[in-house]
Structures are given as structure tokens and as C-alpha cells.
Design an enzyme around this catalytic site. Structure first.
Site, PDB file in Angstrom:
ATOM      1  N   LYS A 155      11.616 -28.327 -20.747  1.00  0.00           N
ATOM      2  CA  LYS A 155      11.001 -27.222 -21.485  1.00  0.00           C
ATOM      3  C   LYS A 155      10.164 -26.425 -20.486  1.00  0.00           C
ATOM      4  CE  LYS A 155       8.610 -26.240 -25.777  1.00  0.00           C
ATOM      5  NZ  LYS A 155       7.757 -25.150 -25.314  1.00  0.00           N
ATOM      6  N   ALA A 183       0.836  -1.201   0.000  1.00  0.00           N
ATOM      7  CA  ALA A 183       0.000   0.000   0.000  1.00  0.00           C
ATOM      8  C   ALA A 183       0.871   1.252   0.000  1.00  0.00           C
ATOM      9  CB  ALA A 183      -0.921  -0.004   1.222  1.00  0.00           C
ATOM     10  N   TYR A 228      18.841 -20.375 -22.226  1.00  0.00           N
ATOM     11  CA  TYR A 228      19.071 -21.663 -22.886  1.00  0.00           C
ATOM     12  C   TYR A 228      19.491 -21.542 -24.353  1.00  0.00           C
ATOM     13  CZ  TYR A 228      14.192 -20.900 -24.263  1.00  0.00           C
ATOM     14  OH  TYR A 228      13.026 -20.364 -24.738  1.00  0.00           O
ATOM     15  N   LYS A 258       7.124 -33.518 -25.844  1.00  0.00           N
ATOM     16  CA  LYS A 258       6.113 -33.006 -24.924  1.00  0.00           C
ATOM     17  C   LYS A 258       5.567 -34.118 -24.021  1.00  0.00           C
ATOM     18  CE  LYS A 258       5.235 -28.698 -26.005  1.00  0.00           C
ATOM     19  NZ  LYS A 258       4.003 -28.453 -26.604  1.00  0.00           N
ATOM     20  N   CYS A 310     -25.082 -24.061 -46.904  1.00  0.00           N
ATOM     21  CA  CYS A 310     -24.340 -23.095 -46.099  1.00  0.00           C
ATOM     22  C   CYS A 310     -25.268 -22.470 -45.065  1.00  0.00           C
ATOM     23  CB  CYS A 310     -23.757 -22.018 -47.007  1.00  0.00           C
ATOM     24  SG  CYS A 310     -22.999 -20.666 -46.090  1.00  0.00           S
ATOM     25  N   CYS A 341     -21.842 -15.170 -50.721  1.00  0.00           N
ATOM     26  CA  CYS A 341     -21.993 -15.584 -49.326  1.00  0.00           C
ATOM     27  C   CYS A 341     -21.397 -14.520 -48.402  1.00  0.00           C
ATOM     28  CB  CYS A 341     -21.297 -16.924 -49.106  1.00  0.00           C
ATOM     29  SG  CYS A 341     -21.327 -17.468 -47.393  1.00  0.00           S
ATOM     30  N   GLU A 396      13.828 -18.299 -21.046  1.00  0.00           N
ATOM     31  CA  GLU A 396      12.418 -18.329 -20.686  1.00  0.00           C
ATOM     32  C   GLU A 396      12.175 -17.547 -19.400  1.00  0.00           C
ATOM     33  OE1 GLU A 396      10.862 -20.027 -22.949  1.00  0.00           O
ATOM     34  OE2 GLU A 396       8.874 -20.586 -22.220  1.00  0.00           O
ATOM     35  N   LYS A 425      18.527 -30.923 -28.360  1.00  0.00           N
ATOM     36  CA  LYS A 425      19.192 -30.185 -29.434  1.00  0.00           C
ATOM     37  C   LYS A 425      20.458 -30.922 -29.834  1.00  0.00           C
ATOM     38  CE  LYS A 425      17.680 -25.708 -27.643  1.00  0.00           C
ATOM     39  NZ  LYS A 425      18.070 -24.599 -26.750  1.00  0.00           N
ATOM     40  N   CYS A 451     -25.579 -18.475 -46.086  1.00  0.00           N
ATOM     41  CA  CYS A 451     -26.224 -17.940 -47.291  1.00  0.00           C
ATOM     42  C   CYS A 451     -27.175 -18.938 -47.934  1.00  0.00           C
ATOM     43  CB  CYS A 451     -25.176 -17.501 -48.316  1.00  0.00           C
ATOM     44  SG  CYS A 451     -24.275 -18.876 -49.073  1.00  0.00           S
ATOM     45  N   SER A 510       9.947 -21.336 -33.188  1.00  0.00           N
ATOM     46  CA  SER A 510       9.380 -22.298 -32.257  1.00  0.00           C
ATOM     47  C   SER A 510      10.011 -23.660 -32.562  1.00  0.00           C
ATOM     48  CB  SER A 510       7.863 -22.343 -32.397  1.00  0.00           C
ATOM     49  OG  SER A 510       7.514 -22.449 -33.747  1.00  0.00           O
ATOM     50  N   CYS A 545     -19.052 -24.163 -48.989  1.00  0.00           N
ATOM     51  CA  CYS A 545     -20.164 -23.381 -49.497  1.00  0.00           C
ATOM     52  C   CYS A 545     -19.832 -22.940 -50.920  1.00  0.00           C
ATOM     53  CB  CYS A 545     -20.366 -22.166 -48.590  1.00  0.00           C
ATOM     54  SG  CYS A 545     -21.299 -20.828 -49.345  1.00  0.00           S
ATOM     55  N   ASP A 566       7.618 -23.858 -18.954  1.00  0.00           N
ATOM     56  CA  ASP A 566       6.348 -23.315 -19.422  1.00  0.00           C
ATOM     57  C   ASP A 566       6.256 -21.845 -19.034  1.00  0.00           C
ATOM     58  OD1 ASP A 566       3.934 -23.234 -20.615  1.00  0.00           O
ATOM     59  OD2 ASP A 566       2.856 -24.320 -19.051  1.00  0.00           O
ATOM     60  N   TYR A 617       3.918   1.443  -1.035  1.00  0.00           N
ATOM     61  CA  TYR A 617       4.614   1.500  -2.322  1.00  0.00           C
ATOM     62  C   TYR A 617       3.711   2.162  -3.369  1.00  0.00           C
ATOM     63  CZ  TYR A 617       6.857  -0.221  -6.584  1.00  0.00           C
ATOM     64  OH  TYR A 617       7.451  -0.318  -7.806  1.00  0.00           O
ATOM     65  N   ASP A 618       2.467   1.691  -3.408  1.00  0.00           N
ATOM     66  CA  ASP A 618       1.526   2.257  -4.380  1.00  0.00           C
ATOM     67  C   ASP A 618       1.283   3.739  -4.115  1.00  0.00           C
ATOM     68  OD1 ASP A 618       1.354  -0.157  -5.583  1.00  0.00           O
ATOM     69  OD2 ASP A 618      -0.500  -0.759  -4.576  1.00  0.00           O
ATOM     70  N   GLU A 673      17.053 -30.852 -21.968  1.00  0.00           N
ATOM     71  CA  GLU A 673      16.757 -29.967 -20.834  1.00  0.00           C
ATOM     72  C   GLU A 673      15.245 -29.833 -20.701  1.00  0.00           C
ATOM     73  OE1 GLU A 673      17.655 -25.729 -22.157  1.00  0.00           O
ATOM     74  OE2 GLU A 673      17.935 -26.902 -23.983  1.00  0.00           O
TER      75      GLU A 673
END
Length: 756
Positions: free
Chosen positions: A132, A48, A240, A328, A433, A457, A188, A304, A436, A96, A451, A134, A50-51, A130
Site C-alpha cells: 500500500k 533560477a 493498481y 496496515k 457544561c 448552550c 497512487e 483483493k 454554558c 477507501s 450538556c 503512502d 527556469y523561474d 501488493e
DNA sequence: GTGCCTCGAGTTCC
DNA sequence: CTCGAGGCAC
């Protein structure tokens, strides 16, 4: 407020001298609190206080703007503006990773690497493994050992500048000793379990919003516009990888990681070198066994290739490196009720079923929708008619098992038949569809129903417009999916086709009810939108071709076409010319399909080549230049009959063609530059490889050549600049000789590119 | 004709 | 991020 020691002195009552002194004191206090938060057990001041200190600092700065300090806590270097974060183009793209979901796919990865490198199965080949983490990836740029910039991954090409926020993370060194002059460290950002729980408890106590999981908390914390908030969040960082470097870090991945550790970065203690596939599997099992007791979330194990020279040889696919894979862990699953099935219509007219689910938590996120892919998936069969999920179909009212594929896209994995309601009926996929009412048809061998309404459409028209303004296409600021829907439905100032975007300002000027007077719009926002549109009137050829939204023509193919033809005039002229030949090709294709079906019905072999030849002969002859234009089009690497016919069809359908012409008439198209990679001897040249290559595999040779700006074609033609012929070269070498195409051997090629 | 590999088109949630 | 299929090499 006693902790901060300024009770009683109202901001209004401060004089200049008092304000300056107060700002100095607050700056010191807040900076100290920021560091104390990370390095000491007990924060120096309460949240508080700090704010309050921050609010007071801001209030004084507002009243005395001239007194704002260079080190003002409200204005850290690199801090975000109200509009958001600055953009940073990564010097080396942040990619990725490809995924493996079981031991077999891991073995496939190893086999693929060996195959690409031309290594024997048993040849030694080491990997690093190693956990992964998250979290979210971050790239840190150090110049002469000093942290100068931190950027998020973004789309891999361009990320967000979060330097001020990254500086508040204790595990990210501000300065490092003994590093190369330029070093980009990648890793990460994450939040540990205990810190996450404590943060959520604090947020709840303060009435703030809580986070669904540590990853969201880390992402939300790093992307705070106010870096002082990030400073109060317990973020951590594992290094990494690396991006741009002024000199190599090491010869192997593991040595490079060790160096990052020596520079003062935290590296993951579970990183190991694995000498074989067996060791990789064992390491995966070891990390999986420890998963529950680790103080942070992980979602798999990254492997790797350890040797960096081999990594360099392996290079990259379009979005992933060939030398790494993420193995994974199995996805978390949950059961829930399927309450309904909606049909969405995409820009190509594809009807996509979406499951409406009773909300359920899967892997820390509440899921209420899931993709059902297509008609066959609901019916419990794949495109070849083979049963999936044991042939179980999916019905409204069923209990279904949901998981998030790749921890992102919710999918239906299974159905509990024992809980199927009495009297339920198999789902009937619509044959018209839903938007349409046009007939929706499935072409032979296609898994999606489409469609047939085309531009009539509304759903297709809107989706096409959304595609037109999307990132890789025109990317007009202030004109996103939501605005497109609004303008499409607008009676006074509609946008129903791309060309109308560029007449918007003129039409606005001519109407009585101006855009600037509407709800949610004002002078400024209208002016900004018009300016953004004008800015895009000048457009790169590749963006324009991609934006047309022609089937089979995505970003990459559009880029290939732009590079090949160079200008809009040349491109559109070529597609026009190729038209008759394309029509003929279509007719021949239809005849072959018919023959195949007839042959299958009669139980005989299909006479493919005869039928094709007959169909070609039966069609009216096409001009030689049409044939040549068609051959050139399908001769471009990556463009085949499907993309070519889609292009020809779009340009020859009168309504669509008129729409394209109206658009092109409103634009100034920037010609595509030849890919002149500097100093490359083969930039812009078309190469063909033939015969056996002994020093590198064909895939590798192709990747190298393309990296140097060359185009690698499959067959020799008059357009070929250079043929690289290994032993056993046959017809291609002969044809090259006939056409007078320069031919060299593999050693000559290596010498040419400077690797001899 | 068959088997990779890459690309396109679809998708969710924050 | 995944799936299907187009494109291309073998």
C-alpha cells in the site's frame, strides 16, 4: 541569464513582432525544460533560469495579452484558475479500504468474504497482495487511448481536476495503445525517498518551505495551481485499479494489472497472487521485511479478491468494497508529556476531552492534540467497566504514548506510571457544561456525557449551525465554520439559528453598517455570499432533513426518510402525527429500564415484556393514526426507535419546532425522487426476503436488490410489494398470503433481475 | 438474547 | 479514521 539568451532586451522595449518571437522561444524553452526534468539526469537549465523564463513569459503576456499563445506555458489545458481546481464527478466512486491491523483481522476478512459468497472454509479462493503506497490516489481518464482527464479522490464522489499537473508526471502515459475506448486507470501518486530529500534540500537552499514527509510533498506538488511547478517535482505513479470501462479488462485482478502494465503503466513489482490465507500472511511478512529498503513509503499491504466476477458479487458497503482490505503495519508511536485536558462541546452537547500535548513528531507529523474519547477512556475503563491500558488512568502531567490511528487521528495509547509526578490527582471530568454551565449528564448505558443546555448552550448552537452549512447539508459557498463563528458572535448582523441565514441580506439592507464595509469584506464578497445563500433557498429534501442535526439522523438516514416520504409536507406531517405514539414509546422504554435496574438490584430476571405492556396500557391511549404513523416511521429500513424518538422529540420541543418552522418557511424544498434505476424491474419497490436462499446469501441478495433501486424491508406489511420466499418460509409467507402480497421463489427472483 | 453490520458523531493536521 | 451503539438477522 546567459543560459536563456535574452539579456538586455527589457520587456518594456519589445515591439509586437519581437514579443511574439520571444513568447514562442520561451514556450519551447519551458516545455523542453519540463520534459527534460523528468527524462534526463541533468536539467537543461538551472532552477533560477527556469523561474526567470517563466516570469518573463508572464510579463510579456501581461503587456501583450493578444499575443498569448495557445500552448502558453502559463496556461496549460485543464489548468487551475485562481479560485482553485475545477470539480470532477467520478463516473465510478473512488472508495477507501477497510483496514486490518493484525493477522486475526485478516483472517476475519477472509472469513467474511467466504461467508458472503457462501463458500466453504477450505474452498479455493485467491487474492492479490501488493504494497500500500503512502501517496495520494489519482484517477486517469483515457478516451480512445488518449489521456483526457486526471482527478484526485476528493471525497470519493467529487474530486479535483488536476489534468495539467498529471500530464507532467513522466510515469503517466499521455497515450496508450490497445486500450478500451473508455478506460479510467487508478493508482497512487507518490514521491521516492531520494527525490524527497533532494527536493527538500533544494527548497531549503532557495528559502522555500520544506515538507514534513514524502506524502505531504507529493500532495503539495500535485495540487500546485501552476502546473509548471508540478513539472519540476519528481512525482511517480503506480497503477493498481480502474474505474469506468467501456469493456472488461480481464477476468481477474492480476490479469487486469498485467494489462495495465502492458499499456505502459508502472505497476508495483511486489504484487503477487496468494492462493490462501497462509500465503497472504507470508506475503505480508515479506513486504514488511523489505519495507526499510524500499525506495518509497508504504504503510501496509492491500489484498483483493482476484476473481473479478466474485468482486462484482461482493460489491460495496457504504464506503468500502467488500472484496479488499488494507493490512496496515503497526503505527509509529512516541512519548510526550500531557500538559492539559480541554473539554469541547459538540452539536449534540457531547463533552469531548482533548489532550493538549507537548508537541512531538509521530510518523513525520508534529502532534500537539489528541483525542481522549470520553470520561471512561481517561479513567482507564471501557464502557462495560473493563480495564483498558491495564486500568491505568490518564492524569495531567503524565508521560503518555501517542500514535496516529490509521496514520491520521492522534490517540493516547499508554501511560508511563513510573514518570507520574508526585501528588498528581486523577482527572475529574466536569459535570457541568464548560460553555454554558448547564448540568452535563450521562444517560444509562451511554459513554458520553452531554450538556443539557440544548439551544441555550452557545457551543451547541454554533456547532449546530456549522453542521447546517456543512457539505452534506446546505453547503453554502463562503459560509464555512469560520464565518459561522463570526456571524454567531456578531451584534449587528447575527446568525443564531438557521432561518437567520436566509434573512441575512434583508437585515443587511436595513442596517447602517453594511457587511460590505467591514474588514475583510467588500462589495463583491458580500454579493457573492448573498447569491450563494439565495441559490440554496431551493434545497433537496434529504439535505434539509440532514441539516436539522437531529440525533441519529445522519446523511444516510436523512436520505432514507426523504425517499420514503417524498416531500417536506408529508415528512413533517408524519413526524407530527407519530408524536403521541413516540411519547408513549419513550415512557415504556423508561419503565423497562427501571425494571431492568430493579431486577439487577434484586438479583432476579427482569420482566421485560410484561413491564412494557403495562406501561403502554397505563399511558393515555393514542389515536390510531398516531400509532399508524409511528409504525410506518420505525418500519422504514434503517430507522428504529432511537432515531424515531429523536425526530419526534425535536418536532415536539416548542423552541426547536418554532426554529424548524421558521426555517422551512424560508425555503423551497425539492421533493425527493423515487430511486428509479433505469430498466430495473424492482426500482422503488419494497421487497422482503424470507426462508433459505440457495443461490446467494441474504446479504448478497439485499445488496443486489438495493443496487436495483429496491428497498429491502425486514417484515411483511401492506407496503410490501414482493416477497421472495425460499424453502422454510414461515410466518412471513403466511402474512403475505393474507395481505395478498405477490410471492415468488428464488429462481423467480433471479429471472426477474435477469440472472436466471 | 446475541452477534454482525452500518451509521452517526466525534476527532487531527495540512 | 475510530468508536459506540442502533438496527436487524439469526
Amino acid at each position: 541569464m546567459s543560459e536563456t539568451g535574452f539579456e538586455g532586451i527589457a520587456v518594456d522595449a519589445l515591439d509586437e513582432a519581437g514579443a511574439a518571437a520571444e513568447l514562442a522561444r520561451l514556450a519551447a524553452l519551458i516545455h523542453r525544460a519540463n520534459t527534460a526534468y523528468h527524462t534526463e539526469d541533468a536539467p537543461e537549465i538551472s532552477d533560477a533560469a527556469y523561474d526567470a523564463a517563466k516570469a518573463r513569459n508572464a510579463a510579456i503576456e501581461a503587456r501583450f495579452p493578444g499575443l498569448k499563445r495557445a500552448d502558453s506555458p502559463s496556461d496549460v489545458v485543464g489548468a487551475a484558475t485562481a479560485e482553485g481546481f475545477g470539480k470532477v464527478t467520478h463516473a465510478v466512486r473512488m472508495l477507501s479500504l477497510a483496514n486490518a491491523f493484525d493477522a486475526n483481522e485478516l483472517a476475519d476478512f477472509d472469513a467474511g468474504v467466504r461467508n458472503f459468497l457462501g463458500l466453504e472454509k477450505a474452498a479455493p479462493l485467491a487474492y492479490t497482495g501488493e504494497p500500500k503506497i503512502d501517496g495520494l490516489s489519482l484517477s486517469l481518464r483515457y478516451e480512445n487511448g488518449v489521456l483526457v482527464q486526471a482527478a484526485t479522490r476528493g471525497d470519493g464522489e467529487v474530486g479535483e481536476n488536476v489534468t495539467a499537473n498529471a500530464r507532467t508526471i513522466a510515469e503517466i502515459p499521455q497515450e496508450i495503445a490497445g486500450a478500451p475506448a473508455l478506460l479510467e486507470v487508478r493508482g497512487e501518486v507518490y514521491m521516492g525517498h531520494e527525490d524527497f530529500a533532494a527536493l527538500n534540500a533544494r527548497q531549503a537552499a532557495e528559502g522555500g518551505k520544506t515538507f514534513a514527509n514524502p506524502r505531504n510533498a507529493a500532495a503539495g506538488s500535485l495540487r500546485q495551481l501552476d502546473a509548471t511547478i508540478t513539472a519540476r517535482r519528481p512525482l511517480k505513479f503506480f497503477a493498481y485499479a480502474w474505474g469506468a470501462l467501456s469493456e472488461p479488462l480481464a477476468e481477474t485482478q492480476s490479469e487486469a494489472i498485467a494489462r495495465l502494465h502492458a499499456f505502459g503503466f508502472t505497476t508495483n513489482p511486489l504484487t503477487r497472487r496468494c492462493e490462501s490465507l497462509e500465503e497472504m500472511r507470508a506475503h505480508y511478512a515479506e513486504i514488511e521485511a523489505q519495507r526499510a529498503t524500499l525506495p518509497y513509503d508504504i504503510d501496509g499491504v492491500v489484498f483483493k479478491v482476484d476473481d473479478l466476477a466474485l468482486q462484482a458479487r461482493l460489491g460495496f458497503r457504504s464506503t468500502t468494497p467488500r472484496w479488499a482490505i488494507a493490512h496496515k503495519f503497526p503505527a509509529e508511536k512516541a512519548w510526550t508529556c500531557l500538559e492539559g485536558i480541554d473539554i469541547q462541546v459538540g452539536r449534540t452537547g457531547a463533552l469531548s476531552p482533548v489532550a493538549r500535548l507537548r508537541p512531538v513528531t509521530v510518523g513525520g507529523v508534529v502532534v500537539s492534540n489528541a483525542t481522549l474519547h470520553n470520561e471512561d477512556y481517561i479513567a482507564g475503563r471501557d464502557s462495560k467497566g473493563e480495564p483498558i491500558r491495564g486500568g491505568k488512568d490518564i492524569r495531567i502531567g503524565d508521560w503518555v504514548e501517542v500514535y496516529r490511528a490509521g496514520d491520521v487521528i492522534p490517540k493516547v495509547a499508554d501511560v508511563d506510571l513510573s514518570k507520574r509526578p508526585e501528588g498528581s490527582e486523577p482527572y475529574r471530568f466536569p459535570e457541568t457544561c464548560p460553555d454554558c454551565g448547564s448540568e452535563a449528564v450521562r444517560e444509562a448505558g451511554d459513554s458520553v456525557r452531554r450538556c443539557t443546555g440544548g439551544l441555550i448552550c452557545p457551543a451547541q448552537a454554533v456547532e449546530k449551525l456549522k453542521h447546517f452549512v456543512s457539505r452534506g447539508a446546505f453547503d453554502i459557498e463562503g459560509l464555512g465554520a469560520k464565518q459561522i463563528e463570526m456571524f454567531y458572535a456578531d451584534e449587528v448582523l447575527p446568525i443564531r439559528e438557521p432561518a437567520e441565514i436566509f434573512t441575512l441580506q434583508v437585515r443587511d439592507a436595513a442596517t447602517v453598517s453594511k457587511l460590505a464595509n467591514r474588514d475583510g469584506w467588500g462589495e463583491t464578497s458580500a454579493r457573492k455570499l448573498f447569491a450563494a445563500i439565495e441559490e440554496r433557498r431551493r434545497i433537496e429534501l434529504r439535505r434539509l432533513i440532514f441539516a436539522l442535526g437531529i440525533r441519529h439522523v445522519g446523511e444516510v438516514v436523512a436520505g432514507d426518510l426523504a425517499r420514503h416520504y417524498g416531500s417536506w409536507a408529508a415528512f413533517s406531517h408524519a413526524v407530527d402525527l407519530a408524536g403521541p405514539a413516540g411519547q408513549r414509546h419513550l415512557a415504556a422504554e423508561a419503565a423497562v429500564r427501571e425494571e431492568r435496574e430493579a431486577a439487577a438490584a434484586d438479583g432476579r430476571r427482569a420482566r421485560v415484556s410484561e413491564t412494557e405492556a403495562a406501561a403502554w396500557a397505563a399511558e393515555p391511549a393514542v389515536p390510531a393514526e398516531a400509532k399508524a404513523a409511528w409504525d410506518e416511521l420505525v418500519g422504514i429500513d434503517g430507522i428504529g426507535a432511537a432515531a424515531a424518538t429523536a425526530l419526534v422529540a425535536a418536532f415536539h420541543q416548542p423552541a426547536e419546532r418554532a426554529s424548524i418552522d421558521r426555517l422551512a418557511g424560508a425555503l423551497e424544498v425539492i421533493d425527493a425522487a423515487r430511486p428509479a434505476t433505469e430498466g430495473s424491474p424492482v426500482a422503488g419497490k419494497t421487497l422482503v426476503f424470507t426462508g433459505t436462499l440457495e443461490k446467494m446469501t441474504r446479504a448478497e441478495a439485499k445488496a443486489r436488490a438495493e443496487a436495483l433501486g429496491a428497498k429491502v424491508a425486514g417484515s411483511v406489511s401492506a407496503k410490501t410489494d414482493l416477497l421472495i420466499a425460499g424453502p422454510g418460509a414461515g410466518s412471513k409467507a403466511k402474512k403475505a398470503a393474507e395481505l395478498g402480497v405477490e410471492t415468488i421463489d428464488e429462481d423467480g427472483w433471479l429471472a426477474l433481475i435477469g440472472e436466471g
